[in-house]
Design a protein around this motif. Structure first.
Motif, PDB file in Angstrom:
ATOM      1  N   UNK A   1       0.837  -1.217  -0.059  1.00  0.00           N
ATOM      2  CA  UNK A   1       0.081   0.019  -0.054  1.00  0.00           C
ATOM      3  C   UNK A   1       0.759   1.182  -0.057  1.00  0.00           C
ATOM      4  N   UNK A   2       2.058   1.403   0.822  1.00  0.00           N
ATOM      5  CA  UNK A   2       2.752   2.582   0.879  1.00  0.00           C
ATOM      6  C   UNK A   2       3.512   2.576  -0.403  1.00  0.00           C
ATOM      7  N   UNK A   3       4.095   1.628  -1.062  1.00  0.00           N
ATOM      8  CA  UNK A   3       4.649   1.926  -2.331  1.00  0.00           C
ATOM      9  C   UNK A   3       3.961   2.291  -3.444  1.00  0.00           C
ATOM     10  N   UNK A   4       2.912   1.508  -3.607  1.00  0.00           N
ATOM     11  CA  UNK A   4       1.755   1.802  -4.623  1.00  0.00           C
ATOM     12  C   UNK A   4       1.421   3.301  -4.385  1.00  0.00           C
ATOM     13  N   UNK A   5       0.987   3.639  -3.161  1.00  0.00           N
ATOM     14  CA  UNK A   5       0.581   5.039  -2.906  1.00  0.00           C
ATOM     15  C   UNK A   5       1.708   6.154  -3.417  1.00  0.00           C
ATOM     16  N   UNK A   6       2.896   5.817  -3.173  1.00  0.00           N
ATOM     17  CA  UNK A   6       3.842   6.767  -3.705  1.00  0.00           C
ATOM     18  C   UNK A   6       3.946   6.819  -5.107  1.00  0.00           C
ATOM     19  N   UNK A   7       4.199   5.585  -5.665  1.00  0.00           N
ATOM     20  CA  UNK A   7       4.313   5.592  -7.125  1.00  0.00           C
ATOM     21  C   UNK A   7       3.088   6.341  -7.853  1.00  0.00           C
ATOM     22  N   UNK A   8       1.710   6.281  -7.374  1.00  0.00           N
ATOM     23  CA  UNK A   8       0.702   6.849  -7.883  1.00  0.00           C
ATOM     24  C   UNK A   8       0.621   8.233  -7.539  1.00  0.00           C
ATOM     25  N   UNK A   9       1.592   8.811  -6.614  1.00  0.00           N
ATOM     26  CA  UNK A   9       1.330  10.392  -6.181  1.00  0.00           C
ATOM     27  C   UNK A   9       0.355  10.400  -4.856  1.00  0.00           C
ATOM     28  N   UNK A  10       0.182   9.515  -4.256  1.00  0.00           N
ATOM     29  CA  UNK A  10      -0.613  10.044  -3.066  1.00  0.00           C
ATOM     30  C   UNK A  10       0.320   9.785  -1.950  1.00  0.00           C
ATOM     31  N   UNK A  11      -0.232  10.345  -0.689  1.00  0.00           N
ATOM     32  CA  UNK A  11       0.555  10.657   0.497  1.00  0.00           C
ATOM     33  C   UNK A  11       0.610   9.197   1.095  1.00  0.00           C
ATOM     34  N   UNK A  12       1.864   8.611   0.852  1.00  0.00           N
ATOM     35  CA  UNK A  12       2.197   7.152   1.374  1.00  0.00           C
ATOM     36  C   UNK A  12       1.943   7.175   2.935  1.00  0.00           C
ATOM     37  N   UNK A  13       2.275   8.303   3.464  1.00  0.00           N
ATOM     38  CA  UNK A  13       2.439   8.457   5.045  1.00  0.00           C
ATOM     39  C   UNK A  13       1.182   8.028   5.804  1.00  0.00           C
ATOM     40  N   UNK A  14       0.019   8.201   4.802  1.00  0.00           N
ATOM     41  CA  UNK A  14      -1.227   8.166   5.348  1.00  0.00           C
ATOM     42  C   UNK A  14      -1.257   6.528   5.669  1.00  0.00           C
ATOM     43  N   UNK A  15      -0.852   5.657   5.110  1.00  0.00           N
ATOM     44  CA  UNK A  15      -0.931   4.353   5.251  1.00  0.00           C
ATOM     45  C   UNK A  15       0.046   3.764   6.193  1.00  0.00           C
ATOM     46  N   UNK A  16       1.391   4.576   6.092  1.00  0.00           N
ATOM     47  CA  UNK A  16       2.132   4.248   7.335  1.00  0.00           C
ATOM     48  C   UNK A  16       1.653   4.460   8.577  1.00  0.00           C
ATOM     49  N   UNK A  17       1.089   5.750   8.757  1.00  0.00           N
ATOM     50  CA  UNK A  17       0.582   6.263  10.136  1.00  0.00           C
ATOM     51  C   UNK A  17      -0.526   5.184  10.463  1.00  0.00           C
ATOM     52  N   UNK A  18      -1.633   4.964   9.707  1.00  0.00           N
ATOM     53  CA  UNK A  18      -2.614   3.937   9.752  1.00  0.00           C
ATOM     54  C   UNK A  18      -2.234   2.640  10.406  1.00  0.00           C
ATOM     55  N   UNK A  19      -1.184   1.982   9.706  1.00  0.00           N
ATOM     56  CA  UNK A  19      -0.784   0.876  10.175  1.00  0.00           C
ATOM     57  C   UNK A  19       0.027   0.677  11.638  1.00  0.00           C
ATOM     58  N   UNK A  20       0.763   1.703  11.923  1.00  0.00           N
ATOM     59  CA  UNK A  20       1.350   2.133  13.124  1.00  0.00           C
ATOM     60  C   UNK A  20       0.393   2.086  14.267  1.00  0.00           C
ATOM     61  N   UNK A  21      -0.691   2.894  13.913  1.00  0.00           N
ATOM     62  CA  UNK A  21      -1.912   3.216  14.953  1.00  0.00           C
ATOM     63  C   UNK A  21      -2.364   1.632  14.902  1.00  0.00           C
ATOM     64  N   UNK A  22      -2.491   0.945  13.878  1.00  0.00           N
ATOM     65  CA  UNK A  22      -3.373  -0.416  14.042  1.00  0.00           C
ATOM     66  C   UNK A  22      -2.275  -1.180  14.950  1.00  0.00           C
ATOM     67  N   UNK A  23      -0.833  -1.455  14.687  1.00  0.00           N
ATOM     68  CA  UNK A  23      -0.235  -1.986  15.595  1.00  0.00           C
ATOM     69  C   UNK A  23      -0.183  -1.599  17.039  1.00  0.00           C
TER      70      UNK A  23
END
Length: 576
Positions: free
Chosen positions: A176-198
């Motif tokens: 999710x993070x890497x595809x987000x970056x390659x598509x131009x989306x903010x990859x940190x949204x997914x990173x923060x979400x997964x860290x919160x889930x953890x």
């Protein structure tokens, strides 16, 4: 763009690449027999060698060449120059970088005293120049972007059923993070979400382990408060004993006094028992005397009735006896009553003395309980210290419980805020997703006459991606979806600097795909690359495309290296 790939061995013929479609083709030689094969021609090893120059770990397939001193050189456009990077299999920790003219300033600072660049630094350069990872934080910290993972979306060696993964075991957050970056989306949204889930899962794991007794502690605030109250009560009790403690100079004398009082009290209580029993005995004797008087009167009546029989002298003697007996009984009754009165007074006095002795003994015992030697006071003080520690531990447990509860609720709040941010981010990327969907549909329409879109959805793990394709799915269509999606990423990202503008595919990606679809896909790939000035490199077996395609000019002009099934050693010119 890649320009050339070569090795330091004469058996390996250098391969030149151009913009557009580039094919390394394994063909069947006219003289080939059934013992020959277009497989094991070094096609996969070639892709792995190119990947090796792009900072990948040496593959197990290439390692046998290390002992023979093999090194590979990849020429590519980077930093506004034509860069040559050479990496040795025997010493893979560093790369040698050269170019025509002065080495670009983006690379020069990484050179060591040998004029080489450490592989980790080379990854940093690749991240900056191929993917635009200029933010130092993007490649650091937990669950950050990885240059090598981004390159795995560019150099496809492993076969996956999902276009969003580079290997089958790639974690969901990573794809999710890497595809987000390659598509131009903010990859940190997914990173923060997964860290919160953890974080939330960690709190849940603590709860589970506590409930199952796997770790100590209490998971209910009420129970923690009870434990704290018990600890405080124990501390208060010990403190009170210390405050009332008296250091006794003559403890043995006090104990002796206590013993004397105890003995005196025992004697008084014994006397009380004796007096009580004697009174009861005397009172019983009085009752017996009254009964005897009544019997005597009956006997008198009997004697009187017998006067006719007895002589007057005999009757007179009986009267004398009766008078004597009555006097004797009267004296006895007086004695018994006086004894009862005396014993009653004695019991009253004894009861008062018992009360006085008990009071004195209680005072002495209180002194003994409240006092003692200095050693006893030290022991009490140590008990107070231990009790205070238990109170402190109970307070700490209660504080931690509140902190964990507060942190859990805070994490849930941040998750809700993150989901809202993810929705906003996904909605803001509609134009990018539309452009990616346009390229995807272009492939799918030409290959299968089906449309497709790149779609997103938001969940507790951030932004998820899906490919929605019309019609049924099959193994062949799934692989073509990977190709179509990779072209979508390249088309939307190369112009904005977050994609290097080239793709490299191993022939295994076309296994199981109808040769007609492979031919159509390659032709379309060449057209898109020409339109967008990008590059597509792939290895193929001649059997994976149609016979007509093998003769068409667009395909023939794209062949960069032919390798026959009878060619000894294949592309590398040696067996390994």
């Amino acid at each position: 763009m890649l320009r050339r790939f070569s090795a330091n061995k004469t058996t390996f013929r250098p391969i030149d690449f151009t913009a557009g479609l580039n094919v390394i083709l394994a063909e069947q030689a006219p003289e080939a027999t059934r013992q020959h094969s277009r497989n094991a021609r070094g096609k996969t090893a070639l892709i792995q060698a190119i990947n090796f120059c792009l900072a990948a770990n040496p593959s197990s397939q290439l390692r046998p060449l290390a002992s023979e001193g093999w090194a590979f050189t990849l020429e590519l456009d980077m930093c506004g120059a034509n860069i040559s990077v050479t990496r040795e299999l025997a010493r893979p920790g560093k790369v040698a970088i050269s170019c025509d003219g002065v080495l670009p300033r983006q690379i020069a600072p990484y050179l060591d005293e040998e004029g080489k660049v450490a592989v980790e630094d080379w990854k940093q350069v690749l991240g900056e120049q191929l993917f635009g990872l200029l933010d130092a934080g993007e490649g650091k910290g937990p669950r950050s972007l990885s240059v090598r993972t981004l390159l795995s979306y560019v150099v496809r060696v492993d076969i996956t059923s999902s276009p969003f993964k580079t290997i089958s075991v790639q974690p969901g957050w990573s794809s999710r993070e890497h595809v987000s970056y390659l598509l131009g989306l903010d990859w940190k949204v997914t990173r923060d979400a997964t860290l919160i889930d953890t974080e939330i899962k960690a709190y849940d794991a603590i709860d589970y382990a506590t409930q199952e007794g796997l770790i100590g502690g209490t998971h209910q605030e009420s129970q923690l408060r009870i434990e704290r109250q018990q600890a405080q009560e124990e501390l208060d009790s010990v403190t009170a004993r210390i405050n009332g403690f008296q250091v006794l100079d003559d403890r043995e004398g006090v104990i002796e006094q206590s013993d004397r009082l105890t003995e005196k009290l025992r004697e008084l209580r014994n006397q009380e028992v004796i007096d009580r029993r004697m009174i009861a005995l005397y009172e019983e004797s009085l009752e017996v005397r009254e009964t005897e008087r009544e019997d005597a009167q009956d006997l008198q009546s009997l004697y009187e009735s017998l006067q006719l029989t007895f002589s007057p002298d005999a009757v007179r003697r009986f009267s004398d006896v009766a008078a004597f007996h009555e006097k004797l009984m009267s004296n006895r009754r007086s004695f018994l009553q006086s004894e009862i009165d005396r014993l009653t007074r004695q019991r009253t006095e004894n009861a008062q003395e018992i009360s006085d002795v008990e009071s004195r003994r209680a005072s002495v015992m209180a002194v003994l309980r409240a006092g003692g030697a200095l050693e006893e006071l030290a022991a009490l003080q140590n008990s107070a210290i231990q009790a205070a520690k238990r109170v402190e531990a109970a307070d700490a447990s209660l504080r931690r419980f509140k902190e964990v509860s507060e942190a859990r609720e805070n994490a849930k709040l941040r998750r809700a805020q993150m989901r809202q941010a993810a929705v906003t981010e996904a909605n803001s990327a509609e134009e990018t997703l539309d452009n990616a969907s346009r390229v995807l549909s272009k492939f799918m329409m030409q290959l299968y006459n089906r449309r497709g879109v790149v779609a997103t959805k938001v969940d507790d793990y951030g932004i998820a991606f899906t490919l929605d394709i019309e019609g049924p799915k099959s193994k062949g269509t799934a692989k073509m979806q990977v190709l179509a999606f990779d072209f979508s990423l390249m088309s939307t990202g190369s112009q904005e600097g977050r994609h290097p503008g080239f793709l490299i595919y191993d022939s295994a990606m076309f296994d199981g795909v109808d040769p007609r679809q492979v031919s159509s896909a390659l032709e379309l790939a060449g057209e898109i690359c020409r339109e967008e000035s990008t590059q597509y490199i792939c290895t193929l077996n001649s059997s994976e495309v149609t016979a007509e395609t093998l003769a068409e000019n667009w395909f023939v002009s794209a062949i960069r290296r032919n390798v026959l099934d009878t060619e000894v050693g294949g592309i590398f010119g040696c067996k390994f």
